[in-house]
Write an enzyme that holds these catalytic residues in place. Structure first.
Site, short mmCIF file in Angstrom:
data_model
loop_
_atom_site.label_atom_id
_atom_site.label_comp_id
_atom_site.label_asym_id
_atom_site.label_seq_id
_atom_site.Cartn_x
_atom_site.Cartn_y
_atom_site.Cartn_z
N HIS A 31 -25.53 -108.05 -26.51
CA HIS A 31 -25.26 -109.17 -27.42
C HIS A 31 -24.62 -110.29 -26.60
O HIS A 31 -23.48 -110.15 -26.15
CB HIS A 31 -24.32 -108.69 -28.54
CG HIS A 31 -24.06 -109.73 -29.59
ND1 HIS A 31 -23.27 -109.48 -30.68
CD2 HIS A 31 -24.48 -111.01 -29.72
CE1 HIS A 31 -23.21 -110.56 -31.44
NE2 HIS A 31 -23.92 -111.51 -30.87
N ASN A 71 -26.06 -99.85 -26.61
CA ASN A 71 -25.45 -101.17 -26.47
C ASN A 71 -24.34 -101.07 -25.41
O ASN A 71 -23.37 -100.32 -25.58
CB ASN A 71 -24.89 -101.60 -27.83
CG ASN A 71 -24.24 -102.96 -27.77
OD1 ASN A 71 -23.51 -103.27 -26.83
ND2 ASN A 71 -24.47 -103.78 -28.77
N GLY A 118 -23.18 -98.63 -29.74
CA GLY A 118 -22.46 -99.16 -28.59
C GLY A 118 -21.05 -98.66 -28.43
O GLY A 118 -20.77 -97.75 -27.64
N HIS A 119 -20.15 -99.20 -29.23
CA HIS A 119 -18.71 -99.01 -28.99
C HIS A 119 -18.32 -97.54 -28.88
O HIS A 119 -17.60 -97.15 -27.96
CB HIS A 119 -17.91 -99.71 -30.10
CG HIS A 119 -16.44 -99.69 -29.85
ND1 HIS A 119 -15.62 -98.68 -30.30
CD2 HIS A 119 -15.65 -100.54 -29.16
CE1 HIS A 119 -14.38 -98.93 -29.92
NE2 HIS A 119 -14.37 -100.04 -29.22
N ARG A 143 -17.70 -113.16 -24.59
CA ARG A 143 -16.53 -112.29 -24.45
C ARG A 143 -16.85 -110.98 -23.75
O ARG A 143 -15.97 -110.32 -23.24
CB ARG A 143 -15.88 -112.02 -25.81
CG ARG A 143 -16.71 -111.17 -26.72
CD ARG A 143 -15.97 -110.83 -27.99
NE ARG A 143 -15.86 -111.98 -28.87
CZ ARG A 143 -15.73 -111.86 -30.19
NH1 ARG A 143 -15.67 -110.67 -30.76
NH2 ARG A 143 -15.65 -112.92 -30.96
N GLU A 166 -29.46 -109.25 -28.65
CA GLU A 166 -28.92 -109.68 -29.94
C GLU A 166 -28.39 -111.10 -29.76
O GLU A 166 -27.65 -111.36 -28.80
CB GLU A 166 -27.77 -108.78 -30.36
CG GLU A 166 -28.19 -107.36 -30.64
CD GLU A 166 -27.00 -106.46 -30.94
OE1 GLU A 166 -27.23 -105.31 -31.29
OE2 GLU A 166 -25.84 -106.93 -30.81
N GLU A 224 -32.82 -104.62 -38.87
CA GLU A 224 -31.82 -103.62 -38.51
C GLU A 224 -30.79 -103.61 -39.63
O GLU A 224 -30.21 -104.65 -39.95
CB GLU A 224 -31.17 -103.95 -37.16
CG GLU A 224 -30.12 -102.90 -36.79
CD GLU A 224 -29.72 -102.93 -35.33
OE1 GLU A 224 -30.55 -103.26 -34.47
OE2 GLU A 224 -28.55 -102.58 -35.05
N ARG A 260 -22.84 -113.26 -26.77
CA ARG A 260 -22.09 -114.02 -27.77
C ARG A 260 -21.82 -115.44 -27.30
O ARG A 260 -21.73 -115.69 -26.09
CB ARG A 260 -20.74 -113.33 -28.04
CG ARG A 260 -20.85 -112.22 -29.05
CD ARG A 260 -19.46 -111.69 -29.39
NE ARG A 260 -19.53 -110.81 -30.53
CZ ARG A 260 -19.36 -111.19 -31.80
NH1 ARG A 260 -19.06 -112.43 -32.10
NH2 ARG A 260 -19.45 -110.31 -32.77
N HIS A 310 -24.39 -100.21 -36.09
CA HIS A 310 -23.02 -100.74 -36.22
C HIS A 310 -22.04 -99.67 -36.66
O HIS A 310 -22.20 -99.05 -37.71
CB HIS A 310 -22.91 -101.94 -37.16
CG HIS A 310 -21.75 -102.81 -36.75
ND1 HIS A 310 -20.47 -102.52 -37.11
CD2 HIS A 310 -21.68 -103.87 -35.94
CE1 HIS A 310 -19.66 -103.39 -36.55
NE2 HIS A 310 -20.37 -104.23 -35.84
N ASP A 365 -22.45 -103.60 -24.20
CA ASP A 365 -21.52 -104.75 -24.22
C ASP A 365 -20.11 -104.38 -23.74
O ASP A 365 -19.46 -105.13 -23.03
CB ASP A 365 -21.37 -105.28 -25.65
CG ASP A 365 -22.62 -105.99 -26.15
OD1 ASP A 365 -23.49 -106.30 -25.33
OD2 ASP A 365 -22.71 -106.22 -27.37
N HIS A 366 -19.66 -103.18 -24.18
CA HIS A 366 -18.24 -102.88 -23.92
C HIS A 366 -17.97 -102.37 -22.51
O HIS A 366 -16.81 -102.22 -22.12
CB HIS A 366 -17.69 -101.98 -25.02
CG HIS A 366 -17.72 -102.72 -26.33
ND1 HIS A 366 -17.01 -103.88 -26.52
CD2 HIS A 366 -18.44 -102.53 -27.46
CE1 HIS A 366 -17.26 -104.36 -27.73
NE2 HIS A 366 -18.13 -103.56 -28.31
N THR A 406 -15.94 -108.07 -34.40
CA THR A 406 -17.31 -107.60 -34.21
C THR A 406 -18.17 -108.17 -35.34
O THR A 406 -17.63 -108.80 -36.26
CB THR A 406 -17.35 -106.05 -34.18
OG1 THR A 406 -18.70 -105.62 -33.95
CG2 THR A 406 -16.85 -105.43 -35.47
N THR A 407 -19.49 -107.96 -35.27
CA THR A 407 -20.38 -108.53 -36.29
C THR A 407 -20.08 -107.91 -37.65
O THR A 407 -20.37 -106.73 -37.87
CB THR A 407 -21.86 -108.29 -35.89
OG1 THR A 407 -21.98 -108.53 -34.49
CG2 THR A 407 -22.79 -109.20 -36.64
N1 PXP Z 1 -26.54 -103.45 -33.82
C1 PXP Z 1 -26.17 -104.75 -33.93
C2 PXP Z 1 -27.15 -105.71 -34.52
C3 PXP Z 1 -24.89 -105.18 -33.50
O1 PXP Z 1 -24.54 -106.47 -33.64
C4 PXP Z 1 -24.02 -104.24 -32.90
C5 PXP Z 1 -22.70 -104.70 -32.36
O2 PXP Z 1 -22.90 -105.63 -31.36
C6 PXP Z 1 -24.47 -102.91 -32.77
C7 PXP Z 1 -25.71 -102.54 -33.27
C8 PXP Z 1 -23.61 -101.86 -32.14
O3 PXP Z 1 -22.47 -101.65 -32.88
P1 PXP Z 1 -21.34 -100.66 -32.34
O4 PXP Z 1 -20.86 -101.24 -31.05
O5 PXP Z 1 -20.32 -100.68 -33.41
O6 PXP Z 1 -22.00 -99.32 -32.14
#
Ligand code: PXP
Length: 238
Positions: free
Chosen positions: A43, A7, A214-215, A49, A70, A151, A45, A192, A9-10, A100-101
């Protein structure tokens, strides 16, 4: 062989902090694939963001990158998915104020709207997934909704592990949910809050076919670089 979804995103979060173009999430997607990622997760959003529409279009349009989009279960996001045609869609709950989710979908409350979206995505040959808590009740509903995959939200397990608390109950829930979903023919993914330790713990559940992380990976890349970090995750997530 279990797939590893990265992921990114960051990378966009860091870029957006300056409102300029660096670092570029597309470049991160290419490097992640080169480093052993099996797919890229983004993702989009509602408040944009991190990843924005332009990022999503560019990443999805490269057909050498398998993309997992996502998205929240609403008409606007469905339209974006149908226009861009990612390989996979994971439907996630979304609250504007959350960092976060925070948890899995409320399938009972949103049954009708999710059902419609799943039907449309299935017809468009986009693999569908539902982000849910590890609960047998939600797996039964997921099966009824006709999703290809689920998931499992691993946020609670990850937090317990990080705080050195007893996580055996939560792990058992994830294990039982995985077994049950697999028996019903629904493919299981997990994600997550995962870091090295959570990944090692969850890797023991062989029926989990995909991790989305991701993070921690983007954070760890500050110290070790993206390539090395992904290679290491690939090794421990087998
Ligand atoms: N899976 C889903 C469905 C998510 O919403 C997220 C966060 O966007 C992740 C995985 C990744 O989570 P993390 O960034 O905490 O690893």
């Amino acid at each position: 062989m279990r797939r590893l979804g990265i992921n990114i995103d960051h990378v966009a979060t860091i870029r957006n902090a300056r409102g300029e173009n660096h670092p570029d999430p597309y470049k991160a997607a290419l490097l992640a694939m080169k480093s052993g990622a099996d797919l890229i997760t983004i993702h989009l959003r509602e408040d944009r963001r991190h990843i924005n529409d332009k990022d999503a279009r560019k990443i999805i349009s490269n057909k050498n990158i398998p993309v997992n989009l996502e998205m929240a279960a609403n008409k606007k996001m469905l339209k974006i998915a149908l226009n861009n045609k990612p390989d996979f869609v994971c439907i996630v709950p979304e609250k504007r104020q959350e960092i976060t989710t925070e948890g899995g979908l409320n399938l009972k409350k949103n049954y009708k709207s999710i059902l419609k979206i799943i039907e449309i995505l299935n017809k468009s040959k986009i693999r569908t997934s539902l982000f849910i808590n590890p609960s047998i009740k939600d797996i039964k509903l997921s099966k009824m909704l006709g999703t290809n995959c689920i998931e499992i939200h691993t946020g609670k397990l990850s937090n317990l592990i990080k705080k050195n608390k007893n996580y055996s109950n939560e792990l058992k829930k994830i294990y039982n949910s995985t077994k049950y979903a697999t028996k019903l023919g629904v493919e299981v993914h997990a994600g997550h809050g995962m870091d090295y330790k959570t990944t090692r713990v969850l890797s023991k559940i062989k029926d989990i076919k995909e991790f989305n992380i991701g993070h921690f990976i983007i954070g760890e890349s500050v110290f070790n670089g993206l390539k090395k970090t992904i290679k290491y995750f690939k090794k421990i997530s087998k």
